[in-house]
Write a protein that holds these residues in place. Sequence first.
Motif, PDB file in Angstrom:
ATOM      1  N   PRO A  48       0.905  -1.356  -0.364  1.00 45.29           N
ATOM      2  CA  PRO A  48       0.287   0.360  -0.298  1.00 45.29           C
ATOM      3  C   PRO A  48       1.128   1.710  -0.208  1.00 45.29           C
ATOM      4  O   PRO A  48       2.149   1.296   0.949  1.00 45.29           O
ATOM      5  CB  PRO A  48      -0.859  -0.873   1.071  1.00 45.29           C
ATOM      6  N   MET A  49       0.803   1.947  -0.937  1.00 44.48           N
ATOM      7  CA  MET A  49       1.061   3.227  -0.990  1.00 44.48           C
ATOM      8  C   MET A  49       2.708   3.595  -1.355  1.00 44.48           C
ATOM      9  O   MET A  49       3.827   4.533  -1.414  1.00 44.48           O
ATOM     10  CB  MET A  49       0.726   4.591   0.241  1.00 44.48           C
ATOM     11  N   ARG A  50       3.225   2.290  -1.916  1.00 45.21           N
ATOM     12  CA  ARG A  50       4.553   2.470  -2.414  1.00 45.21           C
ATOM     13  C   ARG A  50       4.225   3.244  -3.820  1.00 45.21           C
ATOM     14  O   ARG A  50       4.119   2.451  -4.505  1.00 45.21           O
ATOM     15  CB  ARG A  50       5.135   0.270  -2.377  1.00 45.21           C
ATOM     16  N   THR A  51       5.705   3.939  -4.737  1.00 37.42           N
ATOM     17  CA  THR A  51       5.696   4.776  -5.055  1.00 37.42           C
ATOM     18  C   THR A  51       7.391   4.602  -5.192  1.00 37.42           C
ATOM     19  O   THR A  51       7.663   4.455  -4.531  1.00 37.42           O
ATOM     20  CB  THR A  51       5.162   6.138  -4.572  1.00 37.42           C
ATOM     21  N   VAL A  52       7.616   4.408  -6.852  1.00 33.27           N
ATOM     22  CA  VAL A  52       8.787   4.369  -7.209  1.00 33.27           C
ATOM     23  C   VAL A  52       9.264   6.060  -8.427  1.00 33.27           C
ATOM     24  O   VAL A  52       8.074   6.160  -8.971  1.00 33.27           O
ATOM     25  CB  VAL A  52       9.532   2.942  -7.916  1.00 33.27           C
ATOM     26  N   PHE A  53       9.994   6.565  -8.319  1.00 31.68           N
ATOM     27  CA  PHE A  53      10.722   7.378  -8.435  1.00 31.68           C
ATOM     28  C   PHE A  53      11.563   7.568  -9.595  1.00 31.68           C
ATOM     29  O   PHE A  53      12.548   7.300  -9.766  1.00 31.68           O
ATOM     30  CB  PHE A  53      10.897   8.796  -7.820  1.00 31.68           C
ATOM     31  N   LYS A  54      10.759   7.828 -11.175  1.00 35.97           N
ATOM     32  CA  LYS A  54      12.288   7.495 -12.361  1.00 35.97           C
ATOM     33  C   LYS A  54      12.465   8.762 -13.092  1.00 35.97           C
ATOM     34  O   LYS A  54      11.443   9.207 -13.468  1.00 35.97           O
ATOM     35  CB  LYS A  54      11.430   6.590 -12.992  1.00 35.97           C
ATOM     36  N   THR A  55      13.617   8.112 -14.139  1.00 36.64           N
ATOM     37  CA  THR A  55      13.725   9.523 -14.839  1.00 36.64           C
ATOM     38  C   THR A  55      12.736   8.939 -16.076  1.00 36.64           C
ATOM     39  O   THR A  55      12.101   9.721 -16.624  1.00 36.64           O
ATOM     40  CB  THR A  55      14.749   8.892 -15.174  1.00 36.64           C
ATOM     41  N   SER A  56      12.016   7.798 -16.055  1.00 37.65           N
ATOM     42  CA  SER A  56      11.112   6.886 -17.171  1.00 37.65           C
ATOM     43  C   SER A  56      10.902   5.758 -17.096  1.00 37.65           C
ATOM     44  O   SER A  56      11.289   5.707 -15.325  1.00 37.65           O
ATOM     45  CB  SER A  56      11.644   7.081 -18.576  1.00 37.65           C
ATOM     46  N   GLY A  57       9.638   5.067 -17.231  1.00 31.51           N
ATOM     47  CA  GLY A  57       9.382   4.129 -16.550  1.00 31.51           C
ATOM     48  C   GLY A  57       9.793   2.616 -17.030  1.00 31.51           C
ATOM     49  O   GLY A  57      10.607   2.043 -16.431  1.00 31.51           O
ATOM     50  N   LEU A  58      10.766   3.154 -17.942  1.00 30.37           N
ATOM     51  CA  LEU A  58      12.042   2.530 -18.082  1.00 30.37           C
ATOM     52  C   LEU A  58      13.280   2.491 -18.225  1.00 30.37           C
ATOM     53  O   LEU A  58      14.270   1.621 -17.929  1.00 30.37           O
ATOM     54  CB  LEU A  58      12.137   0.944 -20.015  1.00 30.37           C
ATOM     55  N   GLY A  59      13.395   4.066 -17.195  1.00 36.88           N
ATOM     56  CA  GLY A  59      14.782   4.854 -17.308  1.00 36.88           C
ATOM     57  C   GLY A  59      15.353   4.277 -15.886  1.00 36.88           C
ATOM     58  O   GLY A  59      14.837   3.283 -15.023  1.00 36.88           O
ATOM     59  N   ALA A  60      16.097   4.704 -14.766  1.00 36.54           N
ATOM     60  CA  ALA A  60      16.789   4.712 -13.744  1.00 36.54           C
ATOM     61  C   ALA A  60      15.801   5.247 -13.350  1.00 36.54           C
ATOM     62  O   ALA A  60      15.135   5.878 -12.514  1.00 36.54           O
ATOM     63  CB  ALA A  60      17.805   6.206 -14.052  1.00 36.54           C
TER      64      ALA A  60
END
Length: 484
Positions: free
Chosen positions: A75-87
Amino acid sequence: MRIDDVPVLVVGGGPVGLSTGLFLAHWGIRPLVIEKRDGISTVPRASTSLRTLEVFRSIGLGPALDELGFEGGPPMRTVFKTSGLGATLQRSGPPARYAAMLESCSPVNSRLILTHDQIQGLALRELRRRDVRFGVRLTGLVPDTDHVRAQVVDVATGEEWQIRAEYVVGADGASSDVREYLGITVPDREVIARLDTAFFRADLGPVLTEWGTHMCFVRNDAVYATLMSKNGRDQWSSHIMDHPGKDRASRLSEPETLALLRAAIGDDTVPIELHTVNAWEAAIGTASSFRNGRVFLAGDAAHVQSSAGGLGMNTGIQDGHNLAWKIAAVLNGQAAPGLLDGYEPERRAAAKASLALSRTLHQGYQSLEGDPDVLYEKIAIAYLRGMMCYAYPPHDTESDVLDDAIRPGRRFPHRWVGSDSTLDLIGSRWTLFAARDLDRWRTAAARLDPQVHALDIDGAVLVRPDGFVAWQGTTEDSLRAHWG
């Protein structure tokens, strides 16, 4: 002119209206749901909250939820990236104590996700087809002392007729016709964000495994947006929050939308099937009244909310759940009409907490400034307070959301009793919990005909059909005075 008589007319065939009709039917009241559009949505918009899943589980639909939904991340876990397939820039989520609460506070799988269209389809499947009429628009509404007269028209044929109902529920959205006919306004409506939302299909491979969640924030030179999985495979939504040229007045064209989505995904060649893109205002506000006599407002008709987190749909479904058992109790002769007076103060308090969550989400996600852990603690507290741990008057003072004690005015907490959850023991009936002398407690509340279960607590607790604590005490005389 033809007049159809029904116990309850529900105006609006979205997830809130259809769910309200389903709850009424569950408690023995046959509704009529009308919707001016010609069918249900096929776009996977808002997603369910944990409490909404509990509500459907309480009326026996747990297996159907498990079959329809998919498992997202914690729950509420989020990933922050340069793009969906990026870093990957960072991974964030609620602090451990809040994450543990979200994982353990319910018998429902906290990672299970269903979408707007699935909830509509489930409710429609469970309702009898003759209880739902699509392509029927409300053209007038006249409340009276003992009934409500609704003027309607068949959109396709132009045929007009009247529906006479004992009660009407307006669940017809933020631009509610019911609210307008009643002369009720939303005086505090406030726009808190403007953005574009795209719904699309694309095969991104095993990206969810790499993310460890179904939710990704992307920030690069071309776009700031979300990517959110809607089925764990190939259906997606994206809130496009910022991009060069965003301040211009024109809406995004399809080529512009596709270019921004590919920039967010990080692959200029990925095939995308674009379903729709909507430019919209995220607004919040509360109707000046949720009721006029025998007519009630629910969902966005009563409280306008941002779609972030699916708050409008989830709060609205819980409105319908609160209202349906009360209407059913009155129409079935189990309670006086005064029971319905509790609907507005209770759901206004819940809407206040949910609107606060809307504001917290948008303020945090629009800027993503400051320490992400601090932001996520604020969001976790606001989420638990707005979606799970809200309380009804006169008990709606703020308290520690990690305090899962039994308290009047709050949802009865989940506890395992052998292999059963207390919430499953309650189901959707009046329920008494006591440690001993069960027959004596049952007699004290005989008017309600409650089911009684043994639980290691002091005294006894009476729980309403919607799962909220109605009374807590140590003497039968006190229970009898309140509910006997």
